[in-house]
Design a protein around this motif. Structure first.
Motif, PDB file in Angstrom:
ATOM      1  N   VAL A  70       1.188  -1.549   0.364  1.00 38.85           N
ATOM      2  CA  VAL A  70      -0.119  -0.181  -0.114  1.00 38.85           C
ATOM      3  C   VAL A  70       1.020   1.720   0.432  1.00 38.85           C
ATOM      4  O   VAL A  70       2.049   1.205   0.798  1.00 38.85           O
ATOM      5  CB  VAL A  70      -0.911  -0.005   0.890  1.00 38.85           C
ATOM      6  N   MET A  72       0.171   5.255  -0.113  1.00 38.40           N
ATOM      7  CA  MET A  72      -0.494   6.804   0.471  1.00 38.40           C
ATOM      8  C   MET A  72      -0.214   7.817  -0.306  1.00 38.40           C
ATOM      9  O   MET A  72       0.948   7.777  -0.282  1.00 38.40           O
ATOM     10  CB  MET A  72      -0.303   6.648   2.210  1.00 38.40           C
ATOM     11  N   THR A  73      -0.975   7.899  -1.194  1.00 38.86           N
ATOM     12  CA  THR A  73      -0.856   9.356  -1.841  1.00 38.86           C
ATOM     13  C   THR A  73      -1.085  10.007  -1.698  1.00 38.86           C
ATOM     14  O   THR A  73      -1.008  11.494  -1.797  1.00 38.86           O
ATOM     15  CB  THR A  73      -1.458   8.588  -3.779  1.00 38.86           C
ATOM     16  N   CYS A  93       5.065   3.637   2.242  1.00 36.30           N
ATOM     17  CA  CYS A  93       4.425   2.857   1.585  1.00 36.30           C
ATOM     18  C   CYS A  93       4.345   1.174   2.959  1.00 36.30           C
ATOM     19  O   CYS A  93       5.581   1.542   3.554  1.00 36.30           O
ATOM     20  CB  CYS A  93       6.205   2.501   0.644  1.00 36.30           C
ATOM     21  N   TYR A 113      -5.236   5.872  -1.625  1.00 44.13           N
ATOM     22  CA  TYR A 113      -3.776   4.584  -1.736  1.00 44.13           C
ATOM     23  C   TYR A 113      -4.152   4.084  -2.949  1.00 44.13           C
ATOM     24  O   TYR A 113      -4.872   3.222  -3.631  1.00 44.13           O
ATOM     25  CB  TYR A 113      -3.587   3.877  -0.126  1.00 44.13           C
ATOM     26  N   GLU A 115      -2.611   0.710  -4.221  1.00 42.87           N
ATOM     27  CA  GLU A 115      -2.529  -0.768  -3.924  1.00 42.87           C
ATOM     28  C   GLU A 115      -2.110  -1.640  -4.568  1.00 42.87           C
ATOM     29  O   GLU A 115      -2.703  -2.159  -5.730  1.00 42.87           O
ATOM     30  CB  GLU A 115      -4.189  -1.236  -3.263  1.00 42.87           C
TER      31      GLU A 115
END
Length: 140
Positions: A70, A72-73, A93, A113, A115
């Motif tokens: 994962v 996270m953006t 990450c 996020y 994935e």
């Protein structure tokens, strides 16, 4: 080098796919990035974003998968990984080892996020609670 894997080239632009419900969790929206089709189901890559405030969270579960990360953006999410509270923020990450018991219980309204999971048709299996889970932060 000759590609003998049988996978195909894939290039997906943001406008190529829409956000859709009907994924693993009703309170999230998903955007397919074309990787599952290109790899014939070996890997899935999708964007996931918050669609509703966290009320119940995902519940305790594990995945039958060989690989999962994962990234996270946007925003943040709080997970329980076994008995540890883990804050995952934009830019972080997380590699979720196969079989780790976890619970996504809180996230920001702007959470999004990436994935990546192999195989693409991984299963989510409910498990007995590991420990108490903190309450989510109310959205304003």
């Amino acid at each position: 080098m000759l590609d003998t894997t049988g996978t195909r080239f894939s290039h997906v632009k943001p406008a190529d796919t829409e956000w859709k419900g009907g994924g693993l969790r009703d309170f999230f929206l998903y955007k397919d990035l074309g990787v599952a089709e290109a790899t014939h189901g070996k890997v899935i890559a999708h964007l996931v974003k918050a669609n509703e405030a966290p009320e119940q969270g995902t519940g305790w579960h594990r995945h039958e998968a060989e690989f999962q990360i994962v990234i996270m953006t946007k925003g943040w999410a709080r997970f329980m990984y076994e008995d540890q509270v883990t804050l995952v923020e934009a830019g972080d990450c997380v590699h979720q080892r196969p079989g780790i018991r976890h619970f996504l219980f809180d996230y920001s309204p702007d959470m999004e996020y990436l994935e990546i999971v192999g195989p693409a048709d991984f299963k989510s299996i409910d498990v007995d609670p590991v420990c108490e889970v903190p309450a989510p932060t109310p959205w304003k």
